[in-house]
Design an enzyme around this catalytic site. Sequence first.
Site, mmCIF file in Angstrom:
data_model
loop_
_atom_site.group_PDB
_atom_site.id
_atom_site.type_symbol
_atom_site.label_atom_id
_atom_site.label_comp_id
_atom_site.label_asym_id
_atom_site.label_seq_id
_atom_site.Cartn_x
_atom_site.Cartn_y
_atom_site.Cartn_z
ATOM 1 N N ASP A 1 0.860 -1.193 0.000
ATOM 2 C CA ASP A 1 0.000 0.000 0.000
ATOM 3 C C ASP A 1 0.889 1.232 0.000
ATOM 4 O O ASP A 1 1.883 1.292 0.743
ATOM 5 C CB ASP A 1 -0.862 0.037 1.272
ATOM 6 N N ASN B 1 -3.571 13.049 -2.385
ATOM 7 C CA ASN B 1 -4.698 13.504 -3.207
ATOM 8 C C ASN B 1 -5.318 14.777 -2.661
ATOM 9 O O ASN B 1 -5.629 15.713 -3.411
ATOM 10 C CB ASN B 1 -5.770 12.406 -3.275
ATOM 11 N N GLU C 1 -4.824 2.509 -3.822
ATOM 12 C CA GLU C 1 -3.361 2.553 -3.703
ATOM 13 C C GLU C 1 -2.782 1.194 -3.328
ATOM 14 O O GLU C 1 -1.642 1.094 -2.894
ATOM 15 C CB GLU C 1 -2.957 3.600 -2.665
ATOM 16 N N ASP D 1 -2.615 10.560 -9.362
ATOM 17 C CA ASP D 1 -2.564 9.640 -10.508
ATOM 18 C C ASP D 1 -1.128 9.440 -10.982
ATOM 19 O O ASP D 1 -0.729 8.333 -11.365
ATOM 20 C CB ASP D 1 -3.413 10.179 -11.652
#
Length: 399
Positions: A259, A267, A302, A276
């Site tokens: 992860d 974000n 993720e 992204d």
Amino acid sequence: MGGAISLLAVNFIVAQIFVVAFLIIAAKSRSGRPAIWIAACFAIASLSAVFEAVLPFSPFPRILAISAFASVLGGFCLLRVGLGLFYQVPVRPAALAAFFIASVIVDLLIYDLPRGTLEHAFFYQMPFFFIQAWSASAIVRSRRRTYADRILLGLLALSAAYYLVKIYAAIAAGAGRTAADYLTSPFALISQALGAMLIVGTGLAMLGVMVKDIIDDARASSEIDALSGLYNRRGFMERLGPMLERRGAAHPGALILTDLDHFKRVNDTYGHHTGDEVIRRFSRLLLDLMPSRAVAGRLGGEEFAVFLPLTGLSDARVLAHGICAAIASMRIEGLAETVTVSASFGVTAVAVGEPLELAMQRADKALYAAKAAGRNRVESAETPAHVVSPAVPHWVGRS
């Protein structure tokens, strides 16, 4: 004559059906250009049926006979172009044009020879043999060997052989002394009937090859995550099944779950565009560092996974540590220079005969342990000595 004309009509109609079919293929797949050339092949070649049907009633039989020959040969030349594009074995246009022009000139020179003689039959049929063999060579040189490709190759080779056999058939059955006599000859019925069978067979084989590519593309796109370029959860899980079924391996494989740390914060702070880009860069890093035989997937958000076939736990840990260290050197456009990306890793080995669900759950617990211990680290879970099948039929991961 009526039977031969009926077969000409059938061949013409069948050719138009294939024209429409390949135009539809052209509109629906990445094989657009090849399919257009093959549609043109059937359209041009089908004109020969019109020329041959009108020829006995025309005051200009020479023009129509040469036109019939040229339309079939021209259609086959277009087929070679289309197959060359599809199989990425392009033909030189100058060589193909020279072959076509030379063949038409030879047909003009032999026009006045009596039909049904070796001299006429040989020089008339050989261009068709060569162009069909030339088309078959595109598949051979491409080295594609799917079942559909082999069928098409076999039919093209059969078509090439058919034109060699027609040399003998024209002599044995009789093709008439002139072009106008052709439709009344026994050879016409044989030629048109066998030709119709080969047209249908080869056309269906080419459609099959292209439709298979459309299906393969659709399946691949449904199993590939568009953002990362890795397999999505479905694609990743389906790739692992055959690998785990290999018998006799001491280490069926090892699994790494990872992860990205604090990804939501990236974000929220820098925007989804930057988030992204983090996903894309991390995915490329996985592909660069993992062995060629490994499989990587983005399971969602993720969360990523890497499966290493025929690999033990210690080797998988080494790779996970290498990926963990390499992440720190990634420079992401949009992130502040002082901000680094990190990830947490859970590693385990799959036991012989162990259901994938158990190994995924074990790696997932190791990943949670890495996060609980402060993130940006690798934790592993030992493989149990005795494997007990889970009660649930399929591991679905975290939401």
